[in-house]
Each structure stands twice: as C-alpha cells, then as structure tokens.
Scaffold this active site. Structure first.
Site, short mmCIF file in Angstrom:
data_model
loop_
_atom_site.label_atom_id
_atom_site.label_comp_id
_atom_site.label_asym_id
_atom_site.label_seq_id
_atom_site.Cartn_x
_atom_site.Cartn_y
_atom_site.Cartn_z
N ASN A 204 -8.87 17.15 -41.12
CA ASN A 204 -10.11 16.42 -41.61
C ASN A 204 -10.21 16.79 -42.91
OD1 ASN A 204 -10.66 15.11 -39.17
ND2 ASN A 204 -11.80 17.08 -38.35
N ARG A 257 -12.14 25.89 -39.88
CA ARG A 257 -10.77 26.10 -39.70
C ARG A 257 -10.68 27.40 -39.71
NH1 ARG A 257 -12.07 22.62 -43.48
NH2 ARG A 257 -11.88 20.46 -43.09
N LYS A 303 -1.90 15.59 -33.82
CA LYS A 303 -1.31 15.26 -35.20
C LYS A 303 -0.39 16.44 -35.87
CE LYS A 303 -3.46 14.97 -38.98
NZ LYS A 303 -4.57 14.67 -39.90
N PRO A 320 3.98 11.90 -37.04
CA PRO A 320 2.45 12.16 -37.03
C PRO A 320 1.60 10.90 -37.46
CG PRO A 320 3.69 13.67 -38.84
CD PRO A 320 4.60 12.34 -38.13
N ASP A 322 -2.03 9.38 -38.02
CA ASP A 322 -3.50 9.77 -38.48
C ASP A 322 -4.15 8.24 -38.83
OD1 ASP A 322 -2.23 9.21 -41.00
OD2 ASP A 322 -3.04 10.99 -41.99
N HIS A 324 -4.11 6.84 -41.69
CA HIS A 324 -3.39 6.11 -42.64
C HIS A 324 -2.11 5.52 -41.94
CE1 HIS A 324 -5.12 7.70 -46.29
NE2 HIS A 324 -5.38 8.72 -45.51
N GLN A 366 8.88 7.16 -41.72
CA GLN A 366 7.31 7.20 -41.64
C GLN A 366 6.84 8.08 -42.84
OE1 GLN A 366 5.64 10.24 -41.60
NE2 GLN A 366 3.56 9.78 -40.66
N PHE A 370 4.55 6.45 -45.36
CA PHE A 370 3.04 7.13 -45.77
C PHE A 370 2.94 7.32 -47.31
CE2 PHE A 370 0.82 11.21 -46.73
CZ PHE A 370 -0.37 10.88 -45.93
#
Length: 403
Positions: A204, A257, A303, A320, A322, A324, A366, A370
C-alpha cells in the site's frame, strides 16, 4: 569475443573524503530528499571508444580512504578508473527501465544515463553507452572478479530476451506495439533477503516513499561509500536487523509495516539452518509451493510473495497482481471482467491468463506491460499507445497485508 578497450573518465575520485553517516534520517517529508529521475535521458550516450564519461564523486568507507590495492578489509578501486563494458546490447538491458521502475529501490541516478547501487557487498556505477552497458566498481569487500560475477548474476544476463520477446510479440498485439518503445526491460535476480524486505515496505505504498523506507532500512548495514552525494550500504543481515526495534521503525515513518519487518526478522531467525538458507531454498520449489511458504511470514500476502518469487527466486512465471496489473488484464486480456471487484480468486485467474498467453516467462511479459503503464513512461509513448484512463491509486485506507 575480444572486448573493446574501456575509456578512462576525465575526472578523478576524491581520496580523502569524510566517512558516510551510519544512519539515515527519518522518513518525514521535511527531512527527505527530492530526486527527479527521467526514464530516458535527453543527453546522448557516451561512445565507448571516443567519448569520456564523467565520474561521480566517490567517498570511501571509513578506514579505506587511501587504500588502492586489494586488502583483507576489501578492494577499493584506483582513482584512475575505467568503464568496463558488459557486452550487452541496449535491447537486452535498459538501465532506467530496469532499475528505476519498481523491481528494486536501491539504485540512484548519479549522472546522465548513469546509476549507482549495491550488489551484495559491492558498490557499482553503471553507465548506458551507445549500445552497451559499462560498469565501474567503486568498492568490494572481496575482489573485482567476484564482484563482476555477482553483477552479471544480479542483472540476470544469463537469460537472453531476444527469443523471449519474439514469442511475446507473436502472442500479443499490445506487446508487439509496445516492444520498440520499451526495449531493454529485464527482470533482475536479486538477493532474496534484500528483495523480501523491500517488498514488505511496498505494501500500500508508492515508489518514492518505498525508496525512502528502503534507504533507511539499508543504513543499518555496513557502509560501502558515497557517490554523487548519496551514501550506500551493504544490505543489513538478519542479525543486524534484529537490533532494530519495531518502535524505532515506527518513529522513522514505517507505520504498520514496522511490525511486519520485526516479525519477519524473528520468523526467519527461527528457521532451521537459518533464514537466508531457507529463502534461497525456495528457488528449488515450484511456484505455488514457494509463494505459499513466503505467505507464512508476517505481512506477506500473495502479491508481495509473487514479487519476491519473480525478482529473486527464479520463478519466471510468477505474475504479481495489483490494481495496476488488474487494469492491464481487464483492458487487454479479460475484458469481460472489467468493473468486477478484484478478489483472490480473480488474482489467480489473471495470473493464469498471463501464463496461458506468454508461457514460462509470463512474469517478464507482465513486467514490461506494467512499466509501460507508469506515468513517466506513458508520456514517452506515441499517442495511439498512450492509455488515457486514470491510473489507480496505490495507497489504501486498509492497513493490512495486501500482498
């Protein structure tokens, strides 16, 4: 193939600099440093044989300032240094598109088409040349031969993208259209421990703030030197990270975190044989087993596990997912899912769609797609390839391990 003779830069390194600071400042906006980075330099690249490259200012680590020969404490390069060519074409490695786009957060731009970072215990600068990449080793705790081998492994140069991309172009029209504009993107083969903690910081978050967190975390390792005004450190060991409290990380701006970092350090230290060995052993497993093992660590979701698997564990088919990547998938591969809410089940469906289309290197495809969607790169694409849809926000109001 005989290598061309490297070019000596015009300026010299400083031989008596002050030692770098042991700890970096907190992540507050007031103390953070704003760095503008362009994905493609407007300056022409240096020619390997005829143009001299400008060397960044270099400060040696403490105790090494005037040592120009190999020693028990490490190898410090001579002030009269050269760019050593890696003999890798631009189509195989674009430094800005590989080092500054979210795979790793430890490289700094220290000059036009020039980037500096740490590979294990070696401090390198890399330079994008006409149709090659040159490197200069500032400092190594071993020797130059070991350092070069580590760099080649880190850049994953044993894998050629030529045939891979030809397959991607044949498989997908969107990739075929983008390929001429994003050549040289490749997947790195990072140290698993370093990669893991970088992506715990990514949860995040956005690239700028992740970079500040990773810089702070790295500062608990051994200093390697300063280049272009930036201090560089060997990534801290588990034992060094164990001395960094959750409270200290929270005070530095890591938020929730901090608990995941402290918990993961503790979990890895308890692994039989050691956490580093346990992480390295995941390279030998199938993707599903490797990611499931990573998800047993605090704060690691699907992810983040997929990112660590792809960028450090040789799991080239890991995808991965997400928001996007979800947008990319629903826009080009699974339009029937547009408007649906992203769930764990749909994440799996997206991963399967990428693997079905791109095969065993689906994670590489990917990564290219991305990077092509990043705002800085989108601005450089032809108008017919530019996606005008609003980019999703990386931040979330839910403080949980999203992946």
């Amino acid at each position: 193939m005989k290598r061309p003779k490297p070019v000596k830069p015009a300026n010299r390194l400083s031989s008596t600099p002050p030692p770098p600071s042991r700890h970096s400042p907190s992540l507050s906006r007031a103390s953070s440093r704003t760095i503008k980075i362009s994905l493609q330099s407007t300056s022409p690249p240096a020619r390997l044989k005829t143009r001299k490259a400008l060397a960044p200012h270099f400060s040696a680590p403490p105790g090494e300032a005037n040592k120009n020969l190999p020693s028990l404490n490490g190898f410090l390069a001579s002030p009269d240094f050269e760019w050593t060519p890696l003999n890798v074409e631009r189509s195989e490695l674009s430094l800005p598109l590989t080092l500054l786009t979210g795979q790793t957060f430890r490289w700094k731009q220290t000059g036009p088409s020039q980037f500096t970072g740490v590979v294990k215990s070696h401090l390198f600068s890399l330079k994008q040349l006409d149709n090659d990449v040159g490197y200069f080793l500032h400092f190594s705790r071993t020797n130059s031969l070991v350092a070069e081998k580590a760099l080649i492994d880190y850049l994953n140069l044993k894998i050629s993208t030529k045939e891979m991309w030809a397959g991607f172009v044949e498989a997908d029209s969107r990739f075929a259209a983008l390929a001429p504009h994003v050549a040289g993107i490749r997947v790195l083969r990072q140290d698993p421990l370093e990669c893991l903690f970088q992506f715990i910081c990514s949860s995040n978050n956005n690239i700028g703030r992740i970079t500040k967190m990773v810089d702070h975390l790295s500062s608990f390792g051994s200093p390697l030197g300063s280049v272009g005004g930036f201090d560089f450190y060997e990534f801290p060991s588990l034992e060094e990270l164990a001395h960094v409290s959750e409270e200290r990380l929270r005070n530095a701006g890591f938020g929730y975190r901090a608990r995941y970092i402290a918990g993961t350090v503790k979990a890895l230290l308890s692994k039989p044989g050691g956490g580093v060995e346990w992480l390295s052993s995941l390279r030998k497993l199938e993707l599903q087993e490797a990611t499931a093992s990573l998800c047993t660590l605090p704060g690691i979701g699907p992810k983040v596990a997929a990112c660590v698997a792809l960028f450090s564990l040789d799991q080239n088919q890991a995808v991965p997912v997400d928001t996007h990547v979800w947008q990319i998938a629903t826009r080009y591969f699974l339009p029937e899912l547009e408007g649906a809410k992203l769930t764990s089940k749909l994440c799996q469906r997206v991963s399967e769609a990428f693997v079905s289309k791109f095969g065993k290197y689906a994670g590489w495809a990917q990564t290219v797609l991305f990077v092509s969607e990043l705002p800085m790169q989108q601005a450089l694409l032809p108008s017919d390839l530019y996606c005008k849809k609003k980019s999703p926000q990386r931040k979330s109001s839910h403080k949980k391990a999203e992946g």
